[in-house]
Design an enzyme around this catalytic site. Structure first.
Site, PDB file in Angstrom:
ATOM      1  CG  HIS A 243       4.055  -2.743   1.829  1.00 54.87           C
ATOM      2  ND1 HIS A 243       3.412  -2.152   2.901  1.00 54.87           N
ATOM      3  CD2 HIS A 243       5.383  -2.705   2.133  1.00 54.87           C
ATOM      4  CE1 HIS A 243       4.300  -1.783   3.800  1.00 54.87           C
ATOM      5  NE2 HIS A 243       5.507  -2.108   3.361  1.00 54.87           N
ATOM      6  CD  GLU A 244       8.408  -3.368  -0.296  1.00 50.06           C
ATOM      7  OE1 GLU A 244       9.058  -2.307  -0.190  1.00 50.06           O
ATOM      8  OE2 GLU A 244       8.170  -4.111   0.681  1.00 50.06           O
TER       9      GLU A 244
ATOM     10  CG  HIS B 206       7.784   1.787   1.233  1.00 55.11           C
ATOM     11  ND1 HIS B 206       7.492   2.444   2.409  1.00 55.11           N
ATOM     12  CD2 HIS B 206       7.825   0.456   1.542  1.00 55.11           C
ATOM     13  CE1 HIS B 206       7.356   1.559   3.387  1.00 55.11           C
ATOM     14  NE2 HIS B 206       7.548   0.350   2.884  1.00 55.11           N
TER      15      HIS B 206
ATOM     16  CG  HIS C 285      11.279   8.774  -2.712  1.00 55.66           C
ATOM     17  ND1 HIS C 285      11.655   9.174  -3.981  1.00 55.66           N
ATOM     18  CD2 HIS C 285      12.340   9.027  -1.907  1.00 55.66           C
ATOM     19  CE1 HIS C 285      12.891   9.646  -3.933  1.00 55.66           C
ATOM     20  NE2 HIS C 285      13.332   9.571  -2.706  1.00 55.66           N
TER      21      HIS C 285
END
Length: 230
Positions: free
Chosen positions: A95-96, A99, A103
């Protein structure tokens, strides 16, 4: 009194969701991945699979403190997620990294939120003071002097907008994570469902926060409109 009810109910549901989430992670932490990969290894593989080589995966203290920091390009995983070899850890780590992908690809909602961050950081310093002062002046003037209250409501609405913009960003990061875990055969069918359930409950914390802030905004607006109708 209504305001305290809203805050109390929001806090109650936040605590419940947090307890459910922690309980889920406790149970799922006993279910180890068939590939024996740690959260750190999962994150590093997802990054390299997507051609990202300038982001470092590190461990940070705390529980549920996982986050991506675009400023120093680090995926920060809580100590447990960093080391554990479970579907729950894999879900959070991926999940991280979702991100990170947002980006890299210039995800529009992420761009919008990043643009709001400086404004929100500035306005948050004054929101509570302006709101409370505005309410005091509004009531003491019999509803005739509403400028400061309107300003406070405007400042608070920025936080509400920010919280709702965060929702699709979190949902999208989870979607990217689950899609990668599935297509790359990182997890089995059962492990995939476990990872999906973990991320679902994690996202509920953002949903409760957003709805709670919206309810507070509606309450503040109703004070002004009800007095105006009188």
């Amino acid at each position: 009194m209504t305001y305290y009810w809203i805050v109390g109910i929001t806090f109650f549901f936040s605590v419940i969701i947090s307890k459910i989430l922690k309980n889920k992670f406790r149970i799922y932490s006993e279910l180890y991945l068939h590939n024996h990969m740690s959260g750190k290894e999962i994150a590093e593989k997802m990054l390299t699979d997507n051609g990202i080589y300038d982001v470092i995966v590190i461990s940070v203290d705390g529980e549920l403190t996982d986050h991506y920091n675009p400023m120093n390009k680090t995926v920060n995983l809580s100590d447990r997620v960093y080391h554990e070899k479970t579907a729950a850890a894999a879900a959070v780590a991926a999940h991280e990294c979702g991100h990170v992908l947002q980006h890299k690809l210039g995800y529009n909602m992420l761009k919008l939120r990043n643009q709001l961050v400086p404004i929100l950081n500035f306005s948050s310093k004054f929101t509570n003071i302006v709101l409370m002062s505005g309410l005091a002046i509004f009531y003491s003037s019999g509803g005739k002097n509403a400028f400061l209250l309107k300003l406070g409501i405007g400042l608070f609405s920025l936080a509400v907008i920010f919280s709702f913009i965060t929702l699709p960003i979190e949902f999208d990061a989870s979607r990217r994570a689950l899609n990668w875990l599935k297509t790359k055969n990182i997890v089995s069918y059962q492990e995939y469902n476990t990872a999906k359930d973990s991320l679902k409950w994690a996202s509920m914390t953002y949903v409760v926060s957003a709805l709670g802030s919206l309810a507070q905004l509606i309450y503040f607006m109703s004070i002004f409109t009800d007095k105006k109708d009188d």
